[in-house]
Design a protein around this motif. Structure first.
Motif, PDB file in Angstrom:
ATOM      1  N   UNK A 704       0.818  -1.204   0.000  1.00 50.24           N
ATOM      2  CA  UNK A 704       0.000   0.000   0.000  1.00 50.24           C
ATOM      3  C   UNK A 704       0.850   1.251   0.000  1.00 50.24           C
ATOM      4  N   UNK A 705       0.254   2.379  -0.411  1.00 52.40           N
ATOM      5  CA  UNK A 705       0.954   3.662  -0.425  1.00 52.40           C
ATOM      6  C   UNK A 705      -0.043   4.759  -0.070  1.00 52.40           C
ATOM      7  N   UNK A 706       0.449   5.771   0.673  1.00 54.35           N
ATOM      8  CA  UNK A 706      -0.388   6.905   1.069  1.00 54.35           C
ATOM      9  C   UNK A 706       0.427   8.187   0.963  1.00 54.35           C
ATOM     10  N   UNK A 707      -0.227   9.258   0.533  1.00 54.07           N
ATOM     11  CA  UNK A 707       0.390  10.571   0.454  1.00 54.07           C
ATOM     12  C   UNK A 707      -0.570  11.563   1.095  1.00 54.07           C
ATOM     13  N   UNK A 708      -0.134  12.180   2.215  1.00 50.67           N
ATOM     14  CA  UNK A 708      -1.009  13.056   2.993  1.00 50.67           C
ATOM     15  C   UNK A 708      -0.493  14.487   2.970  1.00 50.67           C
ATOM     16  N   UNK A 709      -1.423  15.449   2.849  1.00 52.94           N
ATOM     17  CA  UNK A 709      -1.113  16.875   2.851  1.00 52.94           C
ATOM     18  C   UNK A 709      -1.848  17.520   4.018  1.00 52.94           C
ATOM     19  N   UNK A 710      -1.094  18.160   4.926  1.00 52.07           N
ATOM     20  CA  UNK A 710      -1.669  18.766   6.129  1.00 52.07           C
ATOM     21  C   UNK A 710      -1.486  20.274   6.104  1.00 52.07           C
ATOM     22  N   UNK A 711      -2.550  21.003   6.462  1.00 51.89           N
ATOM     23  CA  UNK A 711      -2.486  22.448   6.605  1.00 51.89           C
ATOM     24  C   UNK A 711      -3.541  22.877   7.606  1.00 51.89           C
ATOM     25  N   UNK A 712      -3.093  23.340   8.769  1.00 54.88           N
ATOM     26  CA  UNK A 712      -4.032  23.716   9.813  1.00 54.88           C
ATOM     27  C   UNK A 712      -4.885  22.530  10.213  1.00 54.88           C
ATOM     28  N   UNK A 713      -6.205  22.703  10.266  1.00 56.87           N
ATOM     29  CA  UNK A 713      -7.074  21.590  10.684  1.00 56.87           C
ATOM     30  C   UNK A 713      -7.380  20.596   9.566  1.00 56.87           C
ATOM     31  N   UNK A 714      -6.877  20.848   8.354  1.00 61.41           N
ATOM     32  CA  UNK A 714      -7.236  20.035   7.195  1.00 61.41           C
ATOM     33  C   UNK A 714      -6.147  19.026   6.854  1.00 61.41           C
ATOM     34  N   UNK A 715      -6.585  17.833   6.442  1.00 62.10           N
ATOM     35  CA  UNK A 715      -5.683  16.808   5.899  1.00 62.10           C
ATOM     36  C   UNK A 715      -6.329  16.191   4.669  1.00 62.10           C
ATOM     37  N   UNK A 716      -5.598  16.163   3.564  1.00 60.30           N
ATOM     38  CA  UNK A 716      -6.053  15.508   2.334  1.00 60.30           C
ATOM     39  C   UNK A 716      -5.123  14.328   2.073  1.00 60.30           C
ATOM     40  N   UNK A 717      -5.709  13.140   1.872  1.00 58.33           N
ATOM     41  CA  UNK A 717      -4.912  11.927   1.703  1.00 58.33           C
ATOM     42  C   UNK A 717      -5.301  11.204   0.420  1.00 58.33           C
ATOM     43  N   UNK A 718      -4.296  10.881  -0.379  1.00 60.46           N
ATOM     44  CA  UNK A 718      -4.465  10.011  -1.546  1.00 60.46           C
ATOM     45  C   UNK A 718      -3.851   8.662  -1.204  1.00 60.46           C
ATOM     46  N   UNK A 719      -4.505   7.560  -1.580  1.00 59.30           N
ATOM     47  CA  UNK A 719      -3.964   6.263  -1.202  1.00 59.30           C
ATOM     48  C   UNK A 719      -4.278   5.188  -2.235  1.00 59.30           C
ATOM     49  N   UNK A 720      -3.465   4.136  -2.155  1.00 55.80           N
ATOM     50  CA  UNK A 720      -3.698   2.940  -2.950  1.00 55.80           C
ATOM     51  C   UNK A 720      -3.456   1.710  -2.103  1.00 55.80           C
ATOM     52  N   UNK A 721      -4.376   0.752  -2.137  1.00 58.50           N
ATOM     53  CA  UNK A 721      -4.263  -0.494  -1.382  1.00 58.50           C
ATOM     54  C   UNK A 721      -4.159  -1.680  -2.334  1.00 58.50           C
ATOM     55  N   UNK A 722      -3.481  -2.748  -1.877  1.00 57.23           N
ATOM     56  CA  UNK A 722      -3.259  -3.946  -2.681  1.00 57.23           C
ATOM     57  C   UNK A 722      -2.741  -3.560  -4.063  1.00 57.23           C
ATOM     58  N   UNK A 723      -1.643  -2.802  -4.062  1.00 58.90           N
ATOM     59  CA  UNK A 723      -1.105  -2.277  -5.318  1.00 58.90           C
ATOM     60  C   UNK A 723      -0.673  -3.375  -6.277  1.00 58.90           C
ATOM     61  N   UNK A 724      -0.289  -4.532  -5.753  1.00 59.93           N
ATOM     62  CA  UNK A 724       0.100  -5.645  -6.624  1.00 59.93           C
ATOM     63  C   UNK A 724      -1.113  -6.388  -7.175  1.00 59.93           C
ATOM     64  N   UNK A 725      -2.307  -5.994  -6.720  1.00 57.11           N
ATOM     65  CA  UNK A 725      -3.560  -6.623  -7.164  1.00 57.11           C
ATOM     66  C   UNK A 725      -3.538  -8.137  -6.948  1.00 57.11           C
ATOM     67  N   UNK A 726      -3.115  -8.535  -5.746  1.00 54.79           N
ATOM     68  CA  UNK A 726      -2.992  -9.950  -5.405  1.00 54.79           C
ATOM     69  C   UNK A 726      -4.378 -10.585  -5.306  1.00 54.79           C
ATOM     70  N   UNK A 727      -4.627 -11.623  -6.123  1.00 54.34           N
ATOM     71  CA  UNK A 727      -5.911 -12.333  -6.129  1.00 54.34           C
ATOM     72  C   UNK A 727      -5.807 -13.702  -5.457  1.00 54.34           C
ATOM     73  N   UNK A 728      -4.696 -13.973  -4.786  1.00 56.91           N
ATOM     74  CA  UNK A 728      -4.483 -15.298  -4.223  1.00 56.91           C
ATOM     75  C   UNK A 728      -5.455 -15.653  -3.114  1.00 56.91           C
TER      76      UNK A 728
END
Length: 765
Positions: A704-728
Motif C-alpha cells: 500500500x501507499x499513502x500521500x497526505x497533505x496537512x495544513x491547519x485543521x485540514x488533511x487531504x490523503x491520496x492512497x492505494x491499497x493492494x497495489x500488486x492486485x494480489x488475487x491469491x
C-alpha cells in the motif's frame, strides 16, 4: 543547552528529591488544554521541575491526564502524539523538540496492559500498540484491519462484520469459544461456544493494544493466544472538539466505496463531558455471481454510533458510561474461486448487529484504587440464501452480561498488586433451517453459561534492576443446554460444570530505562461446550460416535524476550522466542459428505516461534519499521477421520510473516506539510486440516501507499491499497461437494487494487 532553557514553574529541587518525585505515583487530573498551561499545572501540582524554551509549547494542545501515575508518565501522556521529548536532568526534566519523529512508541506510550498505567517499554510482555492517529494515517478502517499488520497475529476477513477466529502465536480455532481475548475499553466481547470477534471501526479510537501470549490471569477465559484491547477516546473535560472525515474509493473490477464520519466532544460544566461519534460506510463489492448474473455481490453497508459520557466531580472519582451500536448489512461473502467469481458456498447474505453498553466507576484512595465495570452486549447474526443446491436460514443470537470489581495499588511503589472478582452470564440461541438435496435440518438450541472468577497479580522489585511478577486466576463455569429438532425436544436440559486455575510468573531485568530482558511462564484456557444432538444422531448414521460434551482446553507458554532502545533512541528493537503447548484441543470431525461435523477433544499441538521487530530513524525525515515472524505450529497427534496428522500444520497459521513500512516527510509544499508512506505485508500460505477437506492457500503480498497533505485543521490523503492486485487465496481453499459430479473449491480473497481519496478536518479533538 541549559542556558537557553527557562523553567516553566519555578520549583527548584535537589537531584535526589527530583528523581524520587518523578517516579512517585500521585493522583493527577488535568484536562486537555494549551500545552504550556497544562505543563505548568503539572509542575505546580506535583512539584516536579520542568524546563523548556518558552516557544517550545506554543500552539500545542495537551492530552488529558487522569488517574494515579508518576509525574514523568503524566507528562509523557500529556505530550503524547507531539514531537516533544522528555529528558532527565539534574534538577527534574527538560523538554525539547525531537530532531526526528518518534522512532518507537516503546519509550513514550503509556499503556494499561497490566490494568495500571505504565510505559509500554516497562511491560514484561510481548505487545504492540497502535494509536488512533496512526490508525487514521495508515488508512486502517477497522480494528480487524489493524490486526493484519501486528506481528504474530492473523485473521481472515470474510466480509461479514466479524472475524470467526483471530489467531495469535499459532492458537487458532474455528470451533468453540474465543481463543483470543477481545475487549472494547473495559468491556469484554467474549462470546460462548463460537469464536466471534465483532468488527470495531477505527474512527475516534485512542489506541489498540495487542498482548501476545496467554493472558489468563488478568483477562480470563479465551485469552489463550493473547488479548486484543480496543480503547476509545474518553470525553475530554473543559475542551470542545470536533472532527469529520469523508472518503471515496474505487476497486478494480468492482464497485465504488464511500464513507462519512463525524465526532463531537462536548464539555458540560467543569466536571462533565460527552463524546459522540458516528460513521456511515459503503464498501463496494467485487465478486460476481455467475449463476444469477449479479455483479459485485459482496458489498457491505456499515453504520455505527458510539456515545460516551464522563463525570469527574473530584480528582479522585471518575464515572464513565458508554453505548455503542453497530449495524452491517453484508452481501455474499468474500469467498471466491480461482476463476475470480463468487462460489456457490459463498451465497449466504445477512446482517451483523451488536449493541454494547457499559458503566465503569473508579476511585483513587491514597494508596489503593477501586474500579468497577458493568457491561451488556447483544450480538445478532442472521444468514439466508442458497446453500448446497438448496436454501438455508441460519441465525445466531448471543447476549453477554458481565461485572468486574478490582483493587489496585499505587502505580510506582516497589510492591504493586491487582486483585479482583469477575462474573459473567451469557446465553446463545441458534436456529438452523437447511433444505437441500444433500440433507435437511431444522433445529433450535439454547446454551447458557454462568461464570465466576477470582484473580490477582503482584509485581515486586527485588532489587533496583529486577522485577518479579506472579499472578493467578480461579475460574468456574456452569453451562446448560437445551435443543429441539423440528419443534420436538431432543431430550431434557443438560448441565455441566468446569473449572480452571491459571498462573503467570515472570522475571524482568531492567538495568536502565532503555533495556529490558524478561522470562515468563503463563497459561490460558477456554471453557468446554455440549455436543449438539444433531451431530450425535447424524454421526451414528455414518458409524461415528461423538461425546455428549467437549471438555475445556488449555495452553502453557514459556517465553524469553527483550526490548532495547539504541543509538540515542534512534533504533528500537524487540525480540521474543517462545514455545506453546496446547492440550485437549476441540476438533471438528466431518460427518461423511453432509457438510456437518461433530466435535471431539483431540490431543494437542505445539508451537515454537520467533518474533523480531525494529524501528529505525534513518534520517530526521525517514523512519523505517520492519517485523519478521516465524511460527511453527504443528499437531502432536493424529486424529482419525480428519486430515490431522502428527507433525502437520495447525489450521490457518502462516509459517512466516513479514511486515515493513517507510514513512517520509517531504517538508512543506505550497504551505502544506507533505508526508508519504509505503507499506508491505507478506504472509506464507495457510493450510487447514480440521473440518471439511481443503488444499493450501497462497502466499499473499499486500502493498500500500499513502500521500497526505496537512495544513491547519485540514488533511487531504491520496492512497492505494493492494497495489500488486494480489488475487491469491488468503485462507486455505475449502472443498465442498455439491453433487455427485460438482465440487466447489473456494477461499477468502483480498479486495483488489483500490485507489481512494480522504478529506479530514479536526479542531480541539
Amino acid at each position: 543547552m541549559r542556558r537557553n532553557m527557562k523553567p516553566i514553574a519555578a520549583v527548584v529541587l535537589s537531584l535526589a528529591t527530583s528523581g524520587a518525585l518523578a517516579q512517585t505515583a500521585q493522583t493527577i487530573n488535568i484536562p486537555g488544554q494549551a500545552a504550556a498551561q497544562a505543563v505548568t499545572r503539572l509542575s505546580e501540582l506535583t512539584g516536579l521541575r520542568i524546563d523548556a524554551a518558552p516557544e517550545l509549547l506554543a500552539d500545542l494542545k495537551s492530552r488529558p491526564v487522569n488517574g494515579t501515575l508518576s509525574p514523568r508518565l503524566a507528562l509523557q501522556r500529556m505530550l503524547e502524539g507531539s514531537d516533544i521529548e522528555v529528558l532527565e536532568s539534574a534538577e527534574g526534566v527538560t523538554l525539547r523538540r525531537a530532531n526526528r519523529t518518534a522512532v518507537s512508541q516503546l519509550d513514550t506510550m503509556v499503556v494499561t496492559a497490566r490494568k495500571t498505567n505504565e510505559r509500554m517499554f516497562d511491560v514484561p510482555i510481548a505487545m504492540s500498540a497502535l494509536t488512533g492517529d496512526s490508525l487514521r494515517k495508515q488508512g486502517l478502517g477497522s480494528a480487524l484491519d489493524a490486526l493484519q499488520g501486528v506481528p504474530g497475529v492473523s485473521q481472515v476477513d470474510t466480509g461479514s462484520g466479524y472475524s470467526s477466529g483471530i489467531a495469535i502465536r499459532g492458537v487458532s480455532a474455528n470451533q468453540g469459544s474465543n481463543v483470543t481475548g477481545y475487549y472494547l475499553d473495559e468491556l469484554p466481547f467474549t462470546a460462548i461456544t463460537t469464536p466471534i470477534a465483532p468488527d470495531v471501526r477505527s474512527w475516534d479510537l485512542d489506541r489498540i493494544e495487542v498482548l501476545r501470549g496467554p493472558q489468563g490471569t488478568l483477562f480470563g477465559e479465551g485469552s489463550m493466544g493473547g488479548t486484543v484491547r480496543i480503547l476509545t477516546n474518553a470525553p475530554r473535560l473543559g475542551q470542545f472538539g470536533f472532527a469529520a472525515q469523508g472518503g471515496l474509493a474505487q476497486t478494480a473490477g468492482g464497485a465504488s466505496s464511500s464513507s462519512a464520519k463525524v465526532m463531537a466532544n462536548l464539555p458540560i460544566g467543569d466536571t462533565f463531558a460527552l463524546r459522540l461519534n458516528g460513521t456511515h460506510e459503503k464498501l463496494g463489492g467485487w465478486l460476481d455471481d455467475l449463476a444469477t448474473g449479479e455483479k459485485d455481490t459482496n458489498g457491505q453497508r456499515i453504520d455505527t454510533v458510539r456515545l460516551r459520557a464522563r463525570w469527574e466531580p473530584t480528582d479522585r472519582l471518575r464515572v464513565d458510561a458508554s453505548y455503542m451500536k453497530y449495524d452491517n448489512d453484508f452481501g455474499k461473502s468474500n469467498y471466491g474461486g480461482d476463476t475470480g467469481y463468487l462460489t456457490q458456498t459463498g451465497g449466504l447474505v445477512g446482517n451483523t448487529t451488536y449493541a454494547l453498553s457499559g458503566l465503569s466507576v473508579g476511585y483513587d484512595f491514597d494508596a489503593v484504587s477501586v474500579f468497577y465495570s458493568y457491561s451488556h452486549n447483544k450480538i445478532s447474526i442472521p444468514l439466508t440464501g442458497a446453500l448446497l443446491g438448496g436454501t438455508s436460514t441460519v441465525a445466531t443470537d448471543i447476549g453477554v452480561t458481565s461485572h468486574e470489581l478490582r483493587l489496585s495499588s499505587a502505580a510506582n511503589s516497589p510492591l504493586r498488586w491487582t486483585a479482583g472478582l469477575y462474573a459473567r452470564n451469557a446465553d446463545r440461541v441458534d436456529s438452523v433451517l437447511i433444505d437441500s438435496p444433500v440433507f435437511q435440518l431444522n433445529s433450535l438450541s439454547d446454551t447458557g453459561s454462568k461464570t465466576t472468577s477470582v484473580f490477582g497479580e503482584v509485581s515486586y522489585s527485588l532489587i533496583k534492576e529486577f522485577e518479579l511478577t506472579a499472578g493467578a486466576r480461579k475460574f468456574r463455569d456452569k453451562q446448560t443446554h437445551v435443543e429441539s429438532n423440528a419443534g420436538v425436544s431432543t431430550g431434557p436440559a443438560r448441565t455441566a460444570n468446569s473449572s480452571s486455575f491459571d498462573t503467570r510468573l515472570s522475571l524482568a531485568w531492567k538495568p536502565n530505562r532503555d533495556t529490558q530482558v524478561y522470562a515468563s511462564r503463563s497459561t490460558g484456557f477456554r471453557g468446554g461446550q455440549f455436543q449438539t444432538a444433531n451431530s450425535i444422531t447424524l454421526g451414528q448414521m455414518f458409524g461415528l460416535t461423538f461425546p455428549d460434551a467437549i471438555q475445556p482446553d488449555s495452553v502453557v507458554t514459556y517465553e524469553l524476550g527483550t526490548k532495547l532502545s539504541l543509538l540515542d533512541r534512534r533504533l528500537a528493537f524487540e525480540a521474543a522466542v517462545y514455545t506453546t503447548k496446547w492440550k485437549d484441543i476441540m476438533v471438528s470431525v466431518p460427518i461423511s459428505t453432509t457438510g456437518l461435523s461433530g466435535l471431539i477433544n483431540a490431543g494437542g499441538s505445539r508451537t515454537n516461534g520467533l518474533e523480531l521487530s525494529a524501528a529505525f530513524q534513518a534520517t530526521p525525515d525517514l523512519a523505517l519499521t520492519l517485523a519478521a515472524v516465524y511460527t511453527d505450529a504443528h499437531w502432536t497427534t493424529t486424529v482419525t477421520g480428519t486430515g490431522i496428522t502428527s507433525g502437520g500444520r495447525v489450521d490457518e497459521i502462516p509459517r512466516t510473516q513479514l511486515n515493513g513500512a517507510a514513512d517520509y516527510r517531504f517538508g512543506v509544499v505550497a504551505g502544506w506539510s507533505t508526508n508519504g508512506r509505503l507499506s508491505l505485508v507478506r504472509s506464507s500460505p495457510r493450510e487447514s486440516h480440521t473440518g471439511q477437506a481443503s488444499v493450501p492457500g497462497d502466499a499473499i503480498l499486500n502493498a500500500g501507499a499513502r500521500l497526505a497533505f496537512d495544513k491547519g485543521p485540514w488533511t487531504v490523503t491520496l492512497y492505494g491499497d493492494n497495489l500488486s492486485n494480489d488475487h491469491g487465496a488468503v485462507s486455505a481453499r475449502k472443498i465442498q461437494p455439491l453433487s455427485a459430479t460438482l465440487t466447489d473449491i473456494y477461499a477468502v480473497r483480498l479486495r483488489p487494487r483500490t485507489f481512494g481519496l480522504e478529506l479530514h478536518y479536526a479542531m480541539g479533538r
